[in-house]
Scaffold this motif. Sequence first.
Motif, PDB file in Angstrom:
ATOM      1  N   GLY A  84      41.104  88.958 -35.247  1.00 32.83           N
ATOM      2  CA  GLY A  84      41.261  89.710 -36.495  1.00 32.83           C
ATOM      3  C   GLY A  84      42.295  89.061 -37.403  1.00 32.83           C
ATOM      4  O   GLY A  84      42.078  88.934 -38.616  1.00 32.83           O
ATOM      5  N   VAL A  86      41.846  87.693 -41.245  1.00 37.36           N
ATOM      6  CA  VAL A  86      42.666  88.127 -42.381  1.00 37.36           C
ATOM      7  C   VAL A  86      43.302  86.916 -43.071  1.00 37.36           C
ATOM      8  O   VAL A  86      43.286  86.792 -44.299  1.00 37.36           O
ATOM      9  N   TYR A 121      48.498  97.366 -40.856  1.00 33.94           N
ATOM     10  CA  TYR A 121      48.549  96.411 -39.745  1.00 33.94           C
ATOM     11  C   TYR A 121      47.462  95.378 -39.976  1.00 33.94           C
ATOM     12  O   TYR A 121      46.285  95.725 -40.108  1.00 33.94           O
ATOM     13  N   GLY A 155      47.912  92.045 -38.212  1.00 38.25           N
ATOM     14  CA  GLY A 155      47.963  91.038 -37.160  1.00 38.25           C
ATOM     15  C   GLY A 155      49.378  90.545 -36.897  1.00 38.25           C
ATOM     16  O   GLY A 155      50.345  91.059 -37.449  1.00 38.25           O
TER      17      GLY A 155
END
Length: 432
Positions: free
Chosen positions: A117, A121, A144, A146
């Motif tokens: 993830g 991002v 949030y 990462g």
Amino acid sequence: MVTNIPGPKSIELLARKTAAVSAGIGAALPIFVVAGGGGVLVDADGNSLIDLGSGIAVTNVGNAAPTVVAKVREQVGAFTHTCFMVTPYELYVDVCERLNALTPGDFEKRTALFNSGAEAVENAVKIARHATRRTAVVAFEHAYHGRTNLTMAMTSKNMPYKDGFGPFAPEIYRVAPSYPLRDGRDGPEAAAHAIRRIDREIGPDNVAALIIEPIAGEGGFIVPAPGFLAALSQFCTDNGIVFIADEVQTGFCRTGATFACEQEGIVPDLVTMAKGMAGGLPLAAVTGRAEMMDSVHPGGLGGTYGGNPVACAAAIGALTELAAGHLNGRAREIEAIFFDRLAPLADKYPQIGEIRGRGAMIAIELVDPATGHPDPELTANLAKYAHSQAVVMLTAGTYGNVIRFLPPLVISDELLNEGLDVLSDAFAECLD
Ligand SMILES: *Cc1c(COP(=O)(O)O)cnc(C)c1O
């Protein structure tokens, strides 16, 4: 349960973990898993635990789901890696075609695959900066995104994610989201508040991207007031800002829609995805407008393992399950069971400040009834009790005062109710 939790074998393994694994890698529940499936995890001592966490919203289609296992078995015997950037393979293209079709928006799209993830991002930000030739990124309180350097800068909460790990990447600006329990603003008001800050302190012409989770995950399943996301999305369109929906936690039927954005009637320019996508294998993606995704020069994106063939095969298995269409309905049934079971608890215990969430992504925010202040201690005690009774229950929230539920979508009503019985017992144990 056949032993206490943790049992002797898990305790022995925990000692090995402590001696061999970095102390920086925690464990919410120190049992060691040997098998999983259908909403149950079996530990090394033979205990069966009810899984209300899905490995943090990953095993949406179930652990070791048969369709995923079959696809993985087939692929792992054919070839395990070539590096798509060296010699490509069809599976990668298959996954991209499916994601282009599944994500919101009827415009032409492209996809790129990654491993986590955080990596998705980071790449969404790279693409937005490249496409706009601007640098600033707007993120939100309670966000949030990462644990890599750039995504730590975008993540809101210091402990445990950021403490002592700076300096962080520059040009990340944080503004207030909509948090109905705590800000008292309706959606358009909360959006206007955020936009005023962007106008005054950053300047919209400097902003490459605005990134937001449609429901803040680690931040405590904060569901924005209606209209908040739509107003932000419109602001981005009006100002040439790339709107990125971080659907890493909310995606793939988790909230009762394939993507949570659909429930807000918004169409992001770019979507980041990971967790629920490949039935537990590491795979992540950025999907979005073709002209943005194609603005990057060949070779500008990628990575050795991104879109690994075995992970892609797993994704084809998981996406086939998701496309069959029953999981969104199942997520909404799970939501109904949660709200049914949690409402009487909220009536009884004033410590329950709010029950919120959507689909199989439901949270309880716990507060001091006198002041409304967060109660992280009660939260930790409730989770601890549930763990002792073999229920995997996770906490979340900037203030550590949220119990969050993320059961696999294939869990049975019976197991779910059994898990919720333990939650009722936990409240009784801690408060009666
Ligand atoms: C978990 C998560 C991430 C990071 O994903 P990793 O695979 O752990 O790097 C990013 N955004 C959101 C919304 C998440 O929930």
